[in-house]
Design an enzyme around this catalytic site. Structure first.
Site, PDB file in Angstrom:
ATOM      1  N   GLN A  15      91.090  10.358  20.725  1.00  0.00           N
ATOM      2  CA  GLN A  15      89.636  10.289  20.939  1.00  0.00           C
ATOM      3  C   GLN A  15      88.830  10.673  19.711  1.00  0.00           C
ATOM      4  OE1 GLN A  15      87.455  11.544  24.491  1.00  0.00           O
ATOM      5  NE2 GLN A  15      88.804  13.321  24.276  1.00  0.00           N
ATOM      6  N   ARG A  98      99.329  29.811  28.169  1.00  0.00           N
ATOM      7  CA  ARG A  98      98.771  29.815  26.821  1.00  0.00           C
ATOM      8  C   ARG A  98      99.874  29.919  25.757  1.00  0.00           C
ATOM      9  NH1 ARG A  98      94.435  33.606  23.923  1.00  0.00           N
ATOM     10  NH2 ARG A  98      95.977  35.167  24.430  1.00  0.00           N
ATOM     11  N   VAL A 129      91.495  20.967  13.473  1.00  0.00           N
ATOM     12  CA  VAL A 129      90.660  20.751  14.667  1.00  0.00           C
ATOM     13  C   VAL A 129      91.502  20.950  15.928  1.00  0.00           C
ATOM     14  CG1 VAL A 129      89.296  19.023  15.918  1.00  0.00           C
ATOM     15  CG2 VAL A 129      89.162  19.137  13.430  1.00  0.00           C
ATOM     16  N   ASP A 159      80.974  24.639  17.704  1.00  0.00           N
ATOM     17  CA  ASP A 159      80.352  25.766  18.411  1.00  0.00           C
ATOM     18  C   ASP A 159      79.030  26.151  17.735  1.00  0.00           C
ATOM     19  OD1 ASP A 159      82.811  26.131  20.048  1.00  0.00           O
ATOM     20  OD2 ASP A 159      83.653  26.587  18.087  1.00  0.00           O
ATOM     21  N   HIS A 187      87.939  29.840  18.019  1.00  0.00           N
ATOM     22  CA  HIS A 187      87.392  28.680  18.732  1.00  0.00           C
ATOM     23  C   HIS A 187      87.981  28.696  20.139  1.00  0.00           C
ATOM     24  CE1 HIS A 187      86.154  24.786  20.022  1.00  0.00           C
ATOM     25  NE2 HIS A 187      87.411  24.459  20.266  1.00  0.00           N
TER      26      HIS A 187
HETATM   27  P1  NAX Z   1      93.653  13.055  22.113  1.00  0.00           P
HETATM   28  O1  NAX Z   1      94.769  13.451  23.036  1.00  0.00           O
HETATM   29  O2  NAX Z   1      92.739  11.959  22.490  1.00  0.00           O
HETATM   30  O3  NAX Z   1      94.271  12.673  20.692  1.00  0.00           O
HETATM   31  C1  NAX Z   1      95.259  13.422  20.063  1.00  0.00           C
HETATM   32  C2  NAX Z   1      96.122  12.460  19.283  1.00  0.00           C
HETATM   33  O4  NAX Z   1      97.038  13.232  18.520  1.00  0.00           O
HETATM   34  C3  NAX Z   1      96.927  11.522  20.164  1.00  0.00           C
HETATM   35  O5  NAX Z   1      96.687  10.180  19.786  1.00  0.00           O
HETATM   36  C4  NAX Z   1      98.372  11.940  19.918  1.00  0.00           C
HETATM   37  O6  NAX Z   1      99.257  10.852  19.937  1.00  0.00           O
HETATM   38  C5  NAX Z   1      98.260  12.541  18.518  1.00  0.00           C
HETATM   39  N1  NAX Z   1      99.318  13.500  18.181  1.00  0.00           N
HETATM   40  C6  NAX Z   1      99.952  14.376  18.993  1.00  0.00           C
HETATM   41  N2  NAX Z   1     100.896  15.040  18.306  1.00  0.00           N
HETATM   42  C7  NAX Z   1     100.855  14.576  17.043  1.00  0.00           C
HETATM   43  C8  NAX Z   1     101.610  14.864  15.878  1.00  0.00           C
HETATM   44  N3  NAX Z   1     102.600  15.751  15.876  1.00  0.00           N
HETATM   45  N4  NAX Z   1     101.291  14.190  14.741  1.00  0.00           N
HETATM   46  C9  NAX Z   1     100.318  13.285  14.723  1.00  0.00           C
HETATM   47  N5  NAX Z   1      99.580  12.956  15.803  1.00  0.00           N
HETATM   48  C10 NAX Z   1      99.848  13.600  16.949  1.00  0.00           C
HETATM   49  O7  NAX Z   1      92.883  14.412  21.803  1.00  0.00           O
HETATM   50  P2  NAX Z   1      91.431  14.582  21.155  1.00  0.00           P
HETATM   51  O8  NAX Z   1      90.413  14.559  22.209  1.00  0.00           O
HETATM   52  O9  NAX Z   1      91.297  13.672  19.995  1.00  0.00           O
HETATM   53  O10 NAX Z   1      91.531  16.113  20.654  1.00  0.00           O
HETATM   54  C11 NAX Z   1      92.395  16.475  19.616  1.00  0.00           C
HETATM   55  C12 NAX Z   1      92.476  17.984  19.497  1.00  0.00           C
HETATM   56  O11 NAX Z   1      91.197  18.524  19.173  1.00  0.00           O
HETATM   57  C13 NAX Z   1      92.907  18.698  20.790  1.00  0.00           C
HETATM   58  O12 NAX Z   1      93.847  19.704  20.437  1.00  0.00           O
HETATM   59  C14 NAX Z   1      91.617  19.344  21.260  1.00  0.00           C
HETATM   60  O13 NAX Z   1      91.867  20.489  22.045  1.00  0.00           O
HETATM   61  C15 NAX Z   1      90.975  19.694  19.948  1.00  0.00           C
HETATM   62  N6  NAX Z   1      89.530  19.978  19.954  1.00  0.00           N
HETATM   63  C16 NAX Z   1      89.076  20.941  19.111  1.00  0.00           C
HETATM   64  C17 NAX Z   1      87.741  21.237  18.985  1.00  0.00           C
HETATM   65  C18 NAX Z   1      87.255  22.278  18.025  1.00  0.00           C
HETATM   66  O14 NAX Z   1      86.055  22.537  18.028  1.00  0.00           O
HETATM   67  N7  NAX Z   1      88.088  22.915  17.197  1.00  0.00           N
HETATM   68  C19 NAX Z   1      86.735  20.554  19.836  1.00  0.00           C
HETATM   69  C20 NAX Z   1      87.203  19.255  20.389  1.00  0.00           C
HETATM   70  C21 NAX Z   1      88.644  19.217  20.830  1.00  0.00           C
HETATM   71  O15 NAX Z   1      88.722  19.753  22.114  1.00  0.00           O
END
Ligand code: NAX
Length: 325
Positions: A15, A98, A129, A159, A187
Site C-alpha cells: 500500500q 508483540r 517505516v 505522528d 511510533h
Molecule cells: P502492505 O502489507 O500493504 O505492504 C507491505 C509490503 O511489504 C508487501 O507488499 C509485502 O510483500 C512486502 N514485504 C514483506 N516482507 C518483505 C521483505 N522481507 N522484503 C521486501 N518486502 C517485503 O503494508 P503497508 O500498508 O504498505 O505498510 C507497511 C509497513 O508500514 C507496515 O509495517 C506498517 O505497520 C507500517 N506503517 C508505519 C507507519 C509509521 O508511521 N512508521 C505508518 C503507516 C504504516 O502503518
C-alpha cells in the site's frame, strides 16, 4: 540536471510503496532537478504485482525517473543505494503477540541490515517505516557496522503531521503557521505528542487550549489515529504515511524549515536523559543531510513522565530482540 541518485524502496508493491514510488519518481522528494534510479525490493510472491508497478511507473513518463530495478534480492536492491525507505515488514497476524511480531521483523531487518552493509553507498541515509519502526531501525543498524548508526532513522513524521493537523483544526489556524511540534519516543500508542513549545506566528498557544483538552483529547487522538484510520478505511494509513516519508527524507536531505523543527526517530545520544542504544523520536533540525537534536528545551513533570513511559517501551522492545543485536 544533476547525476541520478539511487533510492531503494522495500515492500514496494504494498500500500505505502505504491504511493511512495510515484511521488519519489516524479521529483516530490528531492526536487524536479534530481533524477532518480528506483531500486524496488519485494518478496518473491509479490514480484508479479511489482512488475505492474514498474509498468505504471514507465507509463507516467516522468522526466526525473532515470531507471527502475525490480527484484527479490536484497543485495541487488541495495547496490550502491544512497537512500533507502524500508517499508516492507511482516504484519501482525491473528494470535500474534508483540514479541512474535518483534521477532518476525527482526529477521527481515537483520538480513536487510547486512545487505545494506555489504552493498550500499557508505553514506546511505535510511528511513525505516515498517513496524515496529524504531526497533527495526535499531536491528538494521546493528547489522550494518560499516554504516554510521546516525544514518538509520525511524518514521514519526506521520505522528508529527497528525498532531499539527489536529491542533490546526482546534485553533482554526493554517497548519503552516504551527511550528515546533514534537513527538517524543516510539511510533506506537505510547508516543508523546508535546505542544509545550509550539508557536503560532511566534506566540505560544498555551492560552488557547486547556489542560483537559490536551490530556483527554489531543494526546489520545494523536496516539490512536492509526487505529481510527483502520476502523474507517478497513486498511491502515497509506497515502498519509507515504506523504510523511517524503517529508522526512526531503527535510533531512534538503533542510528543515526556518524557525521550526521536525520529529525523527534517531539513535539516542543521551539527550534529555534518554538511554543511548535505542532509536527514540526527538525534535531535530536538519541541514544538508545532517540532523541535530534540539537541546535545552524545558520539560514539565508531566512531559518527563510521558517521555519515560515511551522510553520504557522501547527498552522493553530492545530487550526482546537483544540477542540479535
Ligand atoms: P502492505 O502489507 O500493504 O505492504 C507491505 C509490503 O511489504 C508487501 O507488499 C509485502 O510483500 C512486502 N514485504 C514483506 N516482507 C518483505 C521483505 N522481507 N522484503 C521486501 N518486502 C517485503 O503494508 P503497508 O500498508 O504498505 O505498510 C507497511 C509497513 O508500514 C507496515 O509495517 C506498517 O505497520 C507500517 N506503517 C508505519 C507507519 C509509521 O508511521 N512508521 C505508518 C503507516 C504504516 O502503518
Amino acid at each position: 540536471m544533476k547525476n541520478p541518485v539511487r533510492v531503494t524502496i522495500t515492500g514496494a508493491a504494498g500500500q505505502i510503496g505504491y504511493q511512495l514510488a510515484f511521488r519519489i519518481a516524479s521529483g516530490q522528494m528531492f526536487g524536479k532537478d534530481q533524477p532518480i534510479i528506483l531500486q524496488l525490493l519485494e518478496i518473491t510472491p509479490a514480484l508479479p504485482a511489482l512488475q505492474g508497478v514498474v509498468m505504471e511507473l514507465e507509463d507516467c513518463a516522468f522526466s526525473t525517473l532515470s531507471d527502475v530495478i525490480a527484484t527479490d534480492d536484497a543485495n541487488v536492491a541495495f547496490k550502491d543505494a544512497e537512500y533507502a525507505l524500508l517499508v516492507g515488514a511482516m504484519p501482525r497476524g491473528p494470535g500474534m503477540e508483540r514479541n512474535d511480531l518483534l521477532e518476525a521483523n527482526a529477521k527481515i531487518f537483520t538480513q536487510q541490515g547486512k545487505a545494506i552493509n555489504d552493498n550500499a553507498n557508505r553514506q546511505i541515509r535510511i528511513l525505516v517505516v515498517g513496524n515496529p519502526a524504531n526497533t527495526n531501525a535499531l536491528i538494521a543498524s546493528s547489522n550494518a557496522p560499516n554504516i554510521d548508526p546516525r544514518n538509520f532513522t525511524a518514521m514519526t513524521r506521520l505522528d508529527h503531521n497528525r498532531a499539527i493537523a489536529h491542533l490546526s483544526k482546534k485553533i482554526n489556524m493554517d497548519s503552516e503557521n504551527i511550528k515546533k511540534m514534537t513527538i517524543w519516543g516510539n511510533h506506537s500508542a505510547t508516543q508523546y505528542p508535546d505542544i509545550d513549545h509550539v508557536t503560532v506566528n511566534d506566540h505560544s498557544i498555551k492560552n488557547q487550549i486547556t489542560d483537559d483538552w490536551l490530556k483527554d483529547e489531543f494526546i489520545p487522538a494523536v496516539q490512536q489515529r492509526g487505529a481510527a484510520i483502520i476502523k474507517a478505511r478497513g486498511a491502515s494509513s497509506a497515502a498519509s504515511a507515504a506523504s510523511a516519508a517524503i517529508d522526512h527524507m526531503h527535510d533531512w536531505v534538503l533542510g528543515s524549515p526556518e524557525n521550526d523543527w521536525v520529529s525523527m526517530g534517531v539513535p539516542s545520544d543521551g539527550s534529555y536523559n534518554i538511554e543511548p542504544g535505542i532509536i527514540y523520536s526527538f525534535p531535530v533540525r536538519c541541514h544538508q543531510g545532517e540532523y541535530e537534536i534540539i537541546q535545552d528545551l524545558s520539560l514539565s513533570e508531566f512531559s518527563r513522565d510521558r517521555m519515560q513511559i515511551t522510553e520504557t517501551e522501547l527498552r522493553e522492545e530492545r530487550a526482546a530482540i537483544e540477542e540479535l543485536l
